[in-house]
Design a protein around this motif. Sequence first.
Motif, short mmCIF file in Angstrom:
data_model
loop_
_atom_site.label_atom_id
_atom_site.label_comp_id
_atom_site.label_asym_id
_atom_site.label_seq_id
_atom_site.Cartn_x
_atom_site.Cartn_y
_atom_site.Cartn_z
N CYS A 132 91.74 44.46 68.61
CA CYS A 132 91.25 44.48 67.23
C CYS A 132 89.81 44.00 67.19
O CYS A 132 89.27 43.49 68.17
N ARG A 181 88.47 41.54 65.43
CA ARG A 181 88.23 40.16 64.96
C ARG A 181 87.26 39.43 65.87
O ARG A 181 87.12 39.75 67.05
N ALA A 217 96.62 37.64 64.34
CA ALA A 217 95.79 38.83 64.48
C ALA A 217 96.49 39.89 65.33
O ALA A 217 96.43 41.09 65.04
N TYR A 219 85.20 39.11 60.79
CA TYR A 219 84.84 40.35 61.45
C TYR A 219 83.32 40.37 61.65
O TYR A 219 82.57 40.36 60.68
N GLU A 249 99.35 41.49 63.27
CA GLU A 249 98.78 42.41 62.28
C GLU A 249 98.29 43.69 62.95
O GLU A 249 98.49 44.80 62.41
N SER A 250 97.67 43.57 64.12
CA SER A 250 97.18 44.75 64.82
C SER A 250 98.33 45.61 65.33
O SER A 250 98.24 46.85 65.30
N GLU A 281 99.58 47.53 62.19
CA GLU A 281 98.67 48.58 61.74
C GLU A 281 98.60 49.72 62.75
O GLU A 281 98.63 50.90 62.38
N ASN A 282 98.52 49.39 64.03
CA ASN A 282 98.37 50.43 65.04
C ASN A 282 99.67 51.15 65.36
O ASN A 282 99.63 52.22 65.96
#
Length: 343
Positions: free
Chosen positions: A123, A125, A138, A259, A141-142, A145-146
């Motif tokens: 990601c 971040r 993180a 980010y 979450e990645s 999403e992915n």
Amino acid sequence: MQPGVFGAGAAAGFLGDLVFADPRRAHPVAAFGRAASAVERRLWHDHRGAGALHTAVCAGTVAAASALLASRTRGALPGAALTAAATWAVLGGTSLGREARIIAAALDAGDLTAARRRLPHLCGRDPQALDADQMARAVVESVAENTSDAVVGALVWGALAGVPGLLGFRAVNTLDAMVGHTSPRYRRFGWASARLDDVVGWPGARLTAALATLAGPDPAGAWRVWRRDAASHPSPNAGHAEAAFAGALGVRLGGTLAYGGRVEHRPVLGGEGRPVAVADVERAVRLSRRVGALALGASVLGRFAVARARIGRSTTSGPNARTGPNARAGGRASGPGTRRGPR
């Protein structure tokens, strides 16, 4: 392409991703990225129109070339082989899980330096601003999403449009990753890629959330958090996958993150859950794998549904179909001897 041919090819490609994952070198998506960068160097201007042209050239070339290739592929075996190769090329679920587990192993060993060094593989971040728990969050979450971007979304478009759908979706998603962010260089140039990715990612994100709800350890919690919190996420698609994963795993996602030197304060997803722990990374990866397998089944069934709908349309719109205001029950056409209109 017949649905059975697509199903056999998609299953073979899915299995290929499970066994071989992404190659370290010479990956087709990486080759597309290099070509897109070359086009960008020629077309870049700080203008939305230039970005729209870049998107059209890159994604349009992939979609058109793959459609031409698919149209010239004859026979069940070549068609299945083409679908298998395309499916393997666009899926990234195994590599996603592998990267997540590498970071989790480093965090579990207390090696924050190694974890921070590896996080950019997964990601965008800023790893230096994250402690162990924030890195674990993180990663989860990645993964969520992915799962949508690298697995489910591609299979959805494969069901809708075959090989061109598979490759076209990956081209759009890759362009979004390259230029579809709000840095000064890409705020206008990347606008078209980002918006197109929002459009093509819409069905996959919702299907990801639905399958995570079905396959997760807490379906009721996943449904509740998904329906309540997804819309609060700044992304129109990522919020659905992340909210469903948060509810399914019983954890809190979202909040403050960094980010590229800027800090964002995102709404919390699953506020009633507990903070993410390193062990939750493995749980997220396993959920992602189950969602991917279910998405494969759904895409094959969807391909059969699309084919059936096309057959239905061709039947009702054919030369012998009874349509229009002058059609008669029993097939009697309104010929010269038929009274028409008021007498």
